[in-house]
Design a protein around this motif. Structure first.
Motif, PDB file in Angstrom:
ATOM      1  N   SER A  30      39.398  43.901  41.896  1.00  0.00           N
ATOM      2  CA  SER A  30      40.135  43.501  40.686  1.00  0.00           C
ATOM      3  C   SER A  30      40.965  44.651  40.141  1.00  0.00           C
ATOM      4  O   SER A  30      42.107  44.460  39.709  1.00  0.00           O
ATOM      5  CB  SER A  30      39.163  42.998  39.616  1.00  0.00           C
ATOM      6  OG  SER A  30      38.497  41.835  40.046  1.00  0.00           O
ATOM      7  N   SER A  33      43.932  45.099  42.317  1.00  0.00           N
ATOM      8  CA  SER A  33      44.882  44.018  42.021  1.00  0.00           C
ATOM      9  C   SER A  33      45.720  44.341  40.793  1.00  0.00           C
ATOM     10  O   SER A  33      46.945  44.175  40.794  1.00  0.00           O
ATOM     11  CB  SER A  33      44.120  42.706  41.819  1.00  0.00           C
ATOM     12  OG  SER A  33      44.995  41.676  41.407  1.00  0.00           O
ATOM     13  N   VAL A  40      44.676  38.806  43.427  1.00  0.00           N
ATOM     14  CA  VAL A  40      43.331  39.208  43.827  1.00  0.00           C
ATOM     15  C   VAL A  40      43.001  38.720  45.235  1.00  0.00           C
ATOM     16  O   VAL A  40      42.412  39.461  46.041  1.00  0.00           O
ATOM     17  CB  VAL A  40      42.286  38.684  42.819  1.00  0.00           C
ATOM     18  CG1 VAL A  40      40.869  38.945  43.343  1.00  0.00           C
ATOM     19  CG2 VAL A  40      42.449  39.354  41.468  1.00  0.00           C
TER      20      VAL A  40
END
Length: 275
Positions: A30, A33, A40
């Motif tokens: 995460s 990302s 993700v």
């Protein structure tokens, strides 16, 4: 292969690698990302594939790190490998004397990139890390590289924003010009409290076979009386590295470990204060 928005898969992989920093070497999917702007699911897929090749690795808690295979390939192909190999014996000799930090930096873009650092328990504060970066105007290594770098580089730095770490940081164009002129005149950078009030950076240029400055060898020692006694040690070591690279230098010196008899900075400092 390119994605629907025209960005190649390789470009996305590069963005994933660049999400990691020396300070944050372990990230969740995460976090990667968010830093890359990639979805993700895309990050998860690419990370899994990179892990399978050993370019990334996962901790027990599923956090992602740069893998040893990537380090292996990068080290094997690195154009700085010969520089580091030439410098290490001299850096070790300097470290025996100062007992704090010794580091080797090169110019990369508008920053100094540190290839190697030797340190010791209880050493003075130092923000430098291997593969870490610092601005050229504040660090002793950066000032050496900036002073001997291209004119357009100096122009960009002087015209840009100069971060002030401490009251002693040369954070104005006028002050920085004066510091750079002094570095060129005396042949080394002497930076008391530029990055941290307790730390003094001293750096000297390393030259290649054409006589051009390709690196800076520096020490970070306590910012206190008697520290100037380390200057000849740093300059001698930098000349030794230059000779090891085949540089044509105007001064001939002996191997740095022979010049430096004392075993610690404190011993050398105390000796100089008692003279």
């Amino acid at each position: 292969m390119r994605t629907q928005n025209g960005e190649s898969v390789l470009a996305r992989v590069v963005r994933i690698f660049e999400a990691f920093t020396p300070e944050e070497s372990a990230l969740t999917v995460s976090e990667i990302s968010r830093r890359t702007g990639l979805h993700v699911a895309t990050v998860s897929r690419l990370v899994a594939e990179l892990v399978s090749y050993g370019f990334l690795t996962r901790d027990a808690d599923r956090r992602v790190r740069i893998g040893t295979r990537l380090w292996e390939l990068a080290t094997r192909a690195s154009p700085t490998l010969s520089l580091r190999n030439a410098a290490m014996p001299f850096m070790e000799g300097v470290h025996d004397v100062v007992g704090h930090h010794v580091q080797l930096g090169v110019l990369d873009g508008d920053e100094v990139l540190f290839l190697e650092r030797l340190t010791a328990p209880g050493a003075v504060v130092n923000y430098t890390r291997i593969a870490g970066r610092l601005p050229l105007h504040a660090s002793s290594s950066g000032l050496v590289l900036l002073a001997h770098g291209p004119a357009d580089l100096r122009g960009r730095v002087l015209d840009g924003s100069l971060h002030r770490y401490t009251p002693d940081t040369p954070a104005t164009a006028t002050r920085l010009r004066a510091v750079l002129a002094e570095v060129r005149r005396q042949g080394y950078a002497y930076c008391p409290g530029y990055v941290h009030p307790d730390a003094l950076g001293i750096a000297a240029p390393v030259r290649d076979t054409r006589g051009e400055v390709v690196a800076a060898l520096a020490v970070i020692v306590p910012n206190e009386a008697g520290a100037s006694s380390v200057v000849p040690v740093v300059r001698t070591a930098a000349r030794g590295v230059s000779r090891a690279l085949g540089a044509r230098t105007s001064q001939v010196g002996t191997r740095v470990t022979r010049v430096m008899a004392p075993r610690s900075f404190e011993t050398r400092r105390n000796s100089s204060l008692s003279d």
